[in-house]
Scaffold this active site. Sequence first.
Site, PDB file in Angstrom:
ATOM      1  N   ARG A  43       0.780  -1.248   0.000  1.00  0.00           N
ATOM      2  CA  ARG A  43       0.000   0.000   0.000  1.00  0.00           C
ATOM      3  C   ARG A  43       0.815   1.305   0.000  1.00  0.00           C
ATOM      4  O   ARG A  43       1.949   1.199  -0.383  1.00  0.00           O
ATOM      5  CB  ARG A  43      -0.611   0.042   1.389  1.00  0.00           C
ATOM      6  CG  ARG A  43      -1.984   0.419   1.228  1.00  0.00           C
ATOM      7  CD  ARG A  43      -2.756   0.066   2.349  1.00  0.00           C
ATOM      8  NE  ARG A  43      -3.314  -1.099   2.666  1.00  0.00           N
ATOM      9  CZ  ARG A  43      -4.395  -1.607   2.200  1.00  0.00           C
ATOM     10  NH1 ARG A  43      -4.999  -0.955   1.263  1.00  0.00           N
ATOM     11  NH2 ARG A  43      -4.835  -2.685   2.625  1.00  0.00           N
ATOM     12  N   GLY A  44       0.481   2.536   0.750  1.00  0.00           N
ATOM     13  CA  GLY A  44       1.375   3.611   0.389  1.00  0.00           C
ATOM     14  C   GLY A  44       2.798   3.323   0.806  1.00  0.00           C
ATOM     15  O   GLY A  44       3.108   3.355   1.982  1.00  0.00           O
ATOM     16  N   THR A  45       3.677   3.098  -0.176  1.00  0.00           N
ATOM     17  CA  THR A  45       5.048   2.721   0.127  1.00  0.00           C
ATOM     18  C   THR A  45       5.961   3.288  -0.945  1.00  0.00           C
ATOM     19  O   THR A  45       5.584   3.370  -2.100  1.00  0.00           O
ATOM     20  CB  THR A  45       5.184   1.181   0.130  1.00  0.00           C
ATOM     21  OG1 THR A  45       4.142   0.619   0.906  1.00  0.00           O
ATOM     22  CG2 THR A  45       6.510   0.748   0.701  1.00  0.00           C
ATOM     23  N   THR A  46       7.179   3.662  -0.559  1.00  0.00           N
ATOM     24  CA  THR A  46       8.168   4.069  -1.545  1.00  0.00           C
ATOM     25  C   THR A  46       9.477   3.342  -1.268  1.00  0.00           C
ATOM     26  O   THR A  46       9.670   2.776  -0.190  1.00  0.00           O
ATOM     27  CB  THR A  46       8.371   5.599  -1.534  1.00  0.00           C
ATOM     28  OG1 THR A  46       9.049   6.003  -2.732  1.00  0.00           O
ATOM     29  CG2 THR A  46       9.164   6.062  -0.310  1.00  0.00           C
TER      30      THR A  46
ATOM     31  N   LEU B  59      10.068   2.339   2.683  1.00  0.00           N
ATOM     32  CA  LEU B  59       9.441   3.151   3.719  1.00  0.00           C
ATOM     33  C   LEU B  59       7.936   3.218   3.486  1.00  0.00           C
ATOM     34  O   LEU B  59       7.484   3.273   2.347  1.00  0.00           O
ATOM     35  CB  LEU B  59      10.022   4.568   3.667  1.00  0.00           C
ATOM     36  CG  LEU B  59       9.687   5.543   4.789  1.00  0.00           C
ATOM     37  CD1 LEU B  59      10.343   5.098   6.088  1.00  0.00           C
ATOM     38  CD2 LEU B  59      10.174   6.945   4.404  1.00  0.00           C
TER      39      LEU B  59
END
Length: 520
Positions: A339-342, A358
């Site tokens: 999901r929101g990840t970079t 992260l």
Amino acid sequence: MTSKGVIAAGHAQTVDAAAIMLEEGGNAFDAVLAATFAACVVEPVLSSLGGGGFLMAGPAGGDAPVLYDFFSQTPKRRAAGDDLDFHPITANFGSVTQEFHIGMASIATPGTLKGMFQVHRDLCTLPMARIIEPALTLARKGFTVNRLQAYLFGVVGPIYLHSDASRAIFASTENPEKTRGEGETMTNPDFANTLEAIARDGEDLFYRGEIAATIVRDCHDGGGVLGRDDFESYRVHKRTPMIFDYRGARLFTNPAPSTGGLLIAFALELLNDLDVGASGFGSITHLETLVSAMDQTNRARVESGLREGVGENAAGTLLNPDFLASYKAQVLGRPRAERGTTHISIIDAAGNTAALTLSNGEGAGYIAPATGIMLNNMLGEEDINPAGFHQWQADTRLSSMMAPTLAFERDGRLTALGSGGSNRIRTAILQVLVNLFDFAMSAGDAVEAPRLHSEGGVLNIENGFPDGAIERLIEGPTEHKCWDERNLFFGGVHVARFEPNAGIFTGAGDPRRGGTARIV
């Protein structure tokens, strides 16, 4: 002129921050910290000092790689009662919607900043104030919102417009009822001030000082569960990586209690006895083999207990030779054949390798007052809470699919890679590794090549595979969805590579997640 390193990440200004460190004589670890702080400014939906992550660090000179685990921790006090601030919002992806849970009771203990300072003490060469400076400048002077970040803001708009504090940062100046749009300038002066204070006072400001005290007070008054002891007792874990071999390369990835690395290792073990590259990329044999390996990994995940959220007990089962053999037989038995990840990957000229992933979940909708930092919603993440919300074990490191990975080949070539993408992280990394090592693709081709993802009885297929192979692949009863273009659903694998003997750097940022790469 001799190159100083290669950087691959999810935003051009994330890459620029890392490049500054390499240009000034810093190493890969100085650069990856600078990139992380910058990502918290320019990739705010995907990263935050209020979240957590992992760094796979491979120091030059023969020291073994080490995994820095600074992921989120469950609070010491279990959630209970009817006064919890925990509620659903609907994220609109355009073609589909998804429910997420936010609020004060969705916040787990954040670990990112603690991890940054631990890595700095162990591995860095430049002062922390200098490492933080590019991010501080971006937050104070502003940056232009790009297309991907504008899209992500739109998807999770209900979170980023949840409170007055979040609207002050993320609401569009043209239409305050919407989040920032492409081309708008965005600043975060509170975050700039926070970074300046952190550079001066260190991590204790966040974990033992004023910031922790404010968050704890707000949790107490507003229906959260974090306490002062959660912040003060938080520790970074330095773990021995999961190590395995594939096609002559030795790979190091995220070990238990996280699950992504284990599942990648399992899938590659299934493929190790096959000549995957022989039939050619995109052939029906290649695609059926990939789908079968994915499906068998999904089954093994359930049977080994990994779905329960903590992988330490399941790891021995999953990679047990007898357990593996039973699944290998099923893959090998289907030569035509589930999901929101970079992320940031950096390798410097000395051979230091860094792969850092992260996440902030989607964000809890809560900005710690006067800091510009949105806290995570990890306790509201369905993927991380398979037993149900508020059922988590107290004071336990959460499991994750994140799997920053390093590969060391016999000829000395180094590779650092990883991905965002929730449950698709493991299949995205798996396919890029197969592209690199079975099909001998360049970093750019390996990342840009179309991908599959099979899970839950649904096969998702990116556009770009040969039509004939796809027609045969979807002949069976499995439900499928064909995507018309590359999409962030299929992850965002950023790859850095270095051939020390030739002095050649290559890299690729995944366009699915706004990625870019740069040789410095």
